[in-house]
Design an enzyme around this catalytic site. Sequence first.
Site, PDB file in Angstrom:
ATOM      1  N   GLU A  65       0.923  -1.323  -0.015  1.00  0.00           N
ATOM      2  CA  GLU A  65      -0.103  -0.131   0.083  1.00  0.00           C
ATOM      3  C   GLU A  65       1.104   1.242  -0.201  1.00  0.00           C
ATOM      4  O   GLU A  65       1.861   1.205   0.692  1.00  0.00           O
ATOM      5  CB  GLU A  65      -0.748  -0.140   1.375  1.00  0.00           C
ATOM      6  CG  GLU A  65      -1.627   1.152   1.489  1.00  0.00           C
ATOM      7  CD  GLU A  65      -2.530   1.053   2.904  1.00  0.00           C
ATOM      8  OE1 GLU A  65      -1.840   0.264   3.657  1.00  0.00           O
ATOM      9  OE2 GLU A  65      -3.582   1.666   3.157  1.00  0.00           O
ATOM     10  N   LYS A  78      -9.644   2.174  -1.674  1.00  0.00           N
ATOM     11  CA  LYS A  78      -9.812   1.654  -0.398  1.00  0.00           C
ATOM     12  C   LYS A  78     -11.196   1.942   0.061  1.00  0.00           C
ATOM     13  O   LYS A  78     -11.604   2.970   0.478  1.00  0.00           O
ATOM     14  CB  LYS A  78      -8.793   2.072   0.426  1.00  0.00           C
ATOM     15  CG  LYS A  78      -8.599   1.176   1.803  1.00  0.00           C
ATOM     16  CD  LYS A  78      -7.561   1.606   2.436  1.00  0.00           C
ATOM     17  CE  LYS A  78      -7.241   0.745   3.809  1.00  0.00           C
ATOM     18  NZ  LYS A  78      -5.814   1.132   4.735  1.00  0.00           N
ATOM     19  N   CYS A  82      -5.112  -3.293   2.736  1.00  0.00           N
ATOM     20  CA  CYS A  82      -4.760  -3.501   3.883  1.00  0.00           C
ATOM     21  C   CYS A  82      -5.954  -3.992   4.886  1.00  0.00           C
ATOM     22  O   CYS A  82      -6.345  -4.882   5.086  1.00  0.00           O
ATOM     23  CB  CYS A  82      -3.943  -2.064   4.443  1.00  0.00           C
ATOM     24  SG  CYS A  82      -3.086  -2.189   5.922  1.00  0.00           S
ATOM     25  N   VAL A  96       0.284  -2.569  10.790  1.00  0.00           N
ATOM     26  CA  VAL A  96       1.020  -2.218  11.968  1.00  0.00           C
ATOM     27  C   VAL A  96       0.601  -3.040  13.150  1.00  0.00           C
ATOM     28  O   VAL A  96       1.419  -3.059  14.062  1.00  0.00           O
ATOM     29  CB  VAL A  96       0.890  -0.732  12.408  1.00  0.00           C
ATOM     30  CG1 VAL A  96       1.759   0.228  11.089  1.00  0.00           C
ATOM     31  CG2 VAL A  96      -0.603  -0.450  12.281  1.00  0.00           C
TER      32      VAL A  96
END
Lengths: 261, 261
Positions: free
Chosen positions: B38, B108, B140, B167
């Site tokens: 991404e 997205k 993501c 993350v």
Amino acid sequence: MRIGFMQTRPRFGDAEANIRAIERGLAKVREATIVLPELCTTGYLFESRRELRALAEPLDGPSVTRLRALARSQRLTLCFGLAERAGRRVYNSAVSVTAAGRRYVYRKAHLFDREKLFFDRAEPRFEPFRSGTKLGVMICFDWIFPETCRTLALAGARVILHPSNLVLPYCQTAMVTRALENRVFTVTCNRVGSESRAGATLRFTGQSRIVDPRGKVLAQAGARGESLQVVRIDPGQAADKRMTSRNDLFRDRRPRFYRLQ
Amino acid sequence: MRIGFMQTRPRFGDAEANIRAIERGLAKVREATIVLPELCTTGYLFESRRELRALAEPLDGPSVTRLRALARSQRLTLCFGLAERAGRRVYNSAVSVTAAGRRYVYRKAHLFDREKLFFDRAEPRFEPFRSGTKLGVMICFDWIFPETCRTLALAGARVILHPSNLVLPYCQTAMVTRALENRVFTVTCNRVGSESRAGATLRFTGQSRIVDPRGKVLAQAGARGESLQVVRIDPGQAADKRMTSRNDLFRDRRPRFYRLQ
């Protein structure tokens, strides 16, 4: 509130012995919601529809009556798998009985493998019921259809009760995903032991587990032994669907763009 | 066909260097479908909408042009994250470019955390495109909404291309569930390294992975280093939704009973 599972090793075709083992195992437990395995009174590997019909019981039969009495006397909510006879039909059901004497029945939506030969296909009701908090029920293979848990969670279920007879290795790990994506507690109760009947052998994989809305495993049983585990939870954690201060996993959904038919 | 990922360590705000690194890294790759992270040309942690707009590029800008030329000359399909400027709007997009010169854009659907401050909310198109086989794209955080992958798979996607900047630690494991429940291949390409900007530090977790329709991990990168991995697959495996001889995971669905709005 307290939620838990009792991972058992049912004896095929011996409901009396299986119920007694449950009563013994739970003798000291009070005020908790306990999940038992799928088909925990009969065993799993039926050889014919005729055999299944003979072992199945109606909702006012001895197994439900006994476990209902247990729930009342020990102030439990019990959720257990039952081969349910309903007139000419037989369902793979999960019956939940509460301390207040109420009864809630869920009939498995997605039958696995040979279950299709002997059980009837249900018109499932994915509707949570109240006992302490909103509880949703699904059975074993239902897990692999994300719509099952999602439907229950969107309907307000904070804890998913999940009686199982798992033989494949994927579900226990996947329940972390189910808990996370829906921000709910999940209680998967699997059985242990094996059955050799009808020319087939099935080994059940145990590893019952409780997962919290953040994907943390709160309790986990082994793969071989019987196991009773109870944990204390705050079901309010499952009401909060926030993942970050800016992300609410339910409000962030884009249902207008999903095509799920 | 051959599918893979290139896990990179983008330099914030330096598209030229990031594109060059991609060109170098892919110099020897021919005839494959490769997923990149991404926002792999800009980096992730923008300080303001103004900064994002300045770094974003239109679909005919230099980044897409360069990667499109790379796809043509080396007969690749490339799927890469782009901060996409479209008039006054800026989207967190994934652009796919094919050897035949076609371009497919996905914006997205589910923005994560601070992305909501700077990116516009898209009207996402969950529509697979054809290049070798039917390819679906998600970005993501889309992973945590089971409807994303499900919609793509029901629309025929056999391989899910999944550019990411992860993350949190959950997604890589969860992709086994996504692959299994939809019987598709998934290619998650994460980035590595960290960014410290706007008073925040993010460490990206790498571990890009390719999973097959039976939940087997075909390739897996480490958590820290850059990594290029390509595997050969038979996309036909994803056309077969059978889990047992009696269970087809798509035909067994009970959409009439799901409540997903």
